[in-house]
Design an enzyme around this catalytic site. Sequence first.
Site, PDB file in Angstrom:
ATOM      1  N   ASP A  34      21.586 -13.908   7.365  1.00 28.38           N
ATOM      2  CA  ASP A  34      21.972 -12.662   6.701  1.00 28.38           C
ATOM      3  C   ASP A  34      22.453 -12.939   5.276  1.00 28.38           C
ATOM      4  O   ASP A  34      23.514 -12.485   4.857  1.00 28.38           O
ATOM      5  CB  ASP A  34      23.053 -11.943   7.533  1.00 28.38           C
ATOM      6  CG  ASP A  34      23.117 -10.445   7.207  1.00 28.38           C
ATOM      7  OD1 ASP A  34      22.204  -9.936   6.512  1.00 28.38           O
ATOM      8  OD2 ASP A  34      24.080  -9.791   7.638  1.00 28.38           O
TER       9      ASP A  34
ATOM     10  N   VAL B 166      39.203  -4.607   2.034  1.00 32.80           N
ATOM     11  CA  VAL B 166      38.194  -5.133   1.096  1.00 32.80           C
ATOM     12  C   VAL B 166      36.767  -4.971   1.603  1.00 32.80           C
ATOM     13  O   VAL B 166      35.817  -5.089   0.845  1.00 32.80           O
ATOM     14  CB  VAL B 166      38.427  -6.615   0.707  1.00 32.80           C
ATOM     15  CG1 VAL B 166      39.538  -6.763  -0.287  1.00 32.80           C
ATOM     16  CG2 VAL B 166      38.651  -7.501   1.909  1.00 32.80           C
TER      17      VAL B 166
ATOM     18  N   VAL C 265      37.619  -5.927   6.955  1.00 26.81           N
ATOM     19  CA  VAL C 265      38.250  -7.091   6.325  1.00 26.81           C
ATOM     20  C   VAL C 265      39.373  -6.590   5.408  1.00 26.81           C
ATOM     21  O   VAL C 265      39.160  -5.689   4.590  1.00 26.81           O
ATOM     22  CB  VAL C 265      37.223  -7.924   5.519  1.00 26.81           C
ATOM     23  CG1 VAL C 265      37.899  -9.100   4.836  1.00 26.81           C
ATOM     24  CG2 VAL C 265      36.109  -8.415   6.434  1.00 26.81           C
TER      25      VAL C 265
ATOM     26  N   GLY D 130      33.767  -4.313  12.434  1.00 30.66           N
ATOM     27  CA  GLY D 130      35.186  -4.442  12.123  1.00 30.66           C
ATOM     28  C   GLY D 130      35.440  -4.248  10.639  1.00 30.66           C
ATOM     29  O   GLY D 130      34.607  -3.714   9.917  1.00 30.66           O
TER      30      GLY D 130
HETATM   31  P1  ADP Z   1      30.662  -7.818   8.008  1.00 30.38           P
HETATM   32  O1  ADP Z   1      30.137  -8.429   9.259  1.00 30.38           O
HETATM   33  O2  ADP Z   1      31.446  -6.572   8.254  1.00 30.38           O
HETATM   34  O3  ADP Z   1      29.628  -7.660   6.946  1.00 30.38           O
HETATM   35  P2  ADP Z   1      31.836  -9.875   6.284  1.00 30.38           P
HETATM   36  O4  ADP Z   1      32.371 -11.179   6.798  1.00 30.38           O
HETATM   37  O5  ADP Z   1      30.559  -9.930   5.527  1.00 30.38           O
HETATM   38  O6  ADP Z   1      31.761  -8.863   7.511  1.00 30.38           O
HETATM   39  O7  ADP Z   1      32.933  -9.191   5.377  1.00 30.38           O
HETATM   40  C1  ADP Z   1      32.746  -7.878   4.845  1.00 30.38           C
HETATM   41  C2  ADP Z   1      33.134  -7.845   3.374  1.00 30.38           C
HETATM   42  O8  ADP Z   1      34.506  -8.213   3.232  1.00 30.38           O
HETATM   43  C3  ADP Z   1      32.365  -8.831   2.505  1.00 30.38           C
HETATM   44  O9  ADP Z   1      31.150  -8.278   2.047  1.00 30.38           O
HETATM   45  C4  ADP Z   1      33.349  -9.068   1.361  1.00 30.38           C
HETATM   46  O10 ADP Z   1      33.277  -7.997   0.423  1.00 30.38           O
HETATM   47  C5  ADP Z   1      34.699  -8.982   2.057  1.00 30.38           C
HETATM   48  N1  ADP Z   1      35.162 -10.328   2.451  1.00 30.38           N
HETATM   49  C6  ADP Z   1      34.816 -11.027   3.545  1.00 30.38           C
HETATM   50  N2  ADP Z   1      35.418 -12.230   3.603  1.00 30.38           N
HETATM   51  C7  ADP Z   1      36.191 -12.295   2.490  1.00 30.38           C
HETATM   52  C8  ADP Z   1      37.057 -13.296   1.948  1.00 30.38           C
HETATM   53  N3  ADP Z   1      37.245 -14.435   2.578  1.00 30.38           N
HETATM   54  N4  ADP Z   1      37.666 -13.039   0.768  1.00 30.38           N
HETATM   55  C9  ADP Z   1      37.479 -11.859   0.147  1.00 30.38           C
HETATM   56  N5  ADP Z   1      36.670 -10.883   0.584  1.00 30.38           N
HETATM   57  C10 ADP Z   1      36.024 -11.093   1.748  1.00 30.38           C
END
Ligand code: ADP
Length: 314
Positions: free
Chosen positions: A126, A10, A18, A16
């Site tokens: 952020d 996703v 997700v 990393g």
């Molecule tokens: P990064 O540091 O790579 O930006 P994030 O925590 O922002 O990490 O997660 C990257 C993307 O993954 C988010 O922009 C979102 O689209 C998806 N994502 C993150 N956490 C969730 C969640 N709990 N449920 C669904 N999608 C998620």
Amino acid sequence: MEKYEHLGLVGEGSYGAVMKCRNKANGRIVAVKKFLESEDDKTVKKIATREIKLLKQLRHENLVNLLEVCKKKKRWYLVFEFVDHSMLDDLDLFPQGLEYQRVQKYLYQIIKGIEFCHNHNIIHRDIKPENILISRSGVVKLCDFGFARMLGAPGEVYTDYVATRWYRAPELLVGDIKYGKAVDIWAIGCLLIEMSMGQPLFPGDSDIDQLYHIVKCLGNLIPRHQELFYQNPLFASVKLPEVEEQESLENHCPKLSAVVIDMAKKCLQIDPDKRPFCDELLNHDFFNQDGFVESSQVCCPPEDLRSQQRPTCV
Ligand code: ADP
Ligand code: MG
């Protein structure tokens, strides 16, 4: 991690990926954030441990809920409740901007989530559409605490900062090492305009271009920030953008109503000390239009309440 079945990717970032997964035992759908190997990479280690530490302290209905933390073969894994989509998806669906009631509903919850962080002396740093998750029932959950940090004692400086340029406050762009909660308020102002217009407010393609967008619309930087700009080796021999006649936010966004412009202007004060706190924003007239506060007391549907359990640490 064997207890999760992998359903798809996703999101992918510098530190990393997700993945959407299903817990084989109970069928629960979760999001698993898998960091890059952290033993040899200090930045990954720092980002992962910071996110874990802060998320364990922060439990609020408008912040993403951490369910489990695992470390396996030098990698950290964070397991979150799965949230349906992000604000970026909504912006893609509505390129002319979201309807007013939806902007009210989202912004209110975003500010509530940030207010909770600020009350715990944590700045998110952020805030941007990709980091704002939205459940099917419209509940907002802020995610990505990899850049968030605790505020230190007065006068303590923060240096380790890199976040998305378009939502960066002028004090961050000039390299002020004494910034505070007001950087999140700036990002809220950028988001309000972006949700209302469907387009990012200041889409700078370099740091200097970012400053140029800001100054052209909101006026010259405050003297302290001008001095910092000229002392910053990154801008050596670059002239600080200055304007004699600023464009003004209302001319930049002619379709927006006066109350939206007023709310945005308060968040987008060039001087961080003049930006309001979250509680003042929640009381702004923007939220008194169309009976918003009375009609939209956000109530958690069972799927969201269910997730308020403490994380287990393995
Ligand atoms: P990064 O540091 O790579 O930006 P994030 O925590 O922002 O990490 O997660 C990257 C993307 O993954 C988010 O922009 C979102 O689209 C998806 N994502 C993150 N956490 C969730 C969640 N709990 N449920 C669904 N999608 C998620
Ligand atoms: Mg992110």
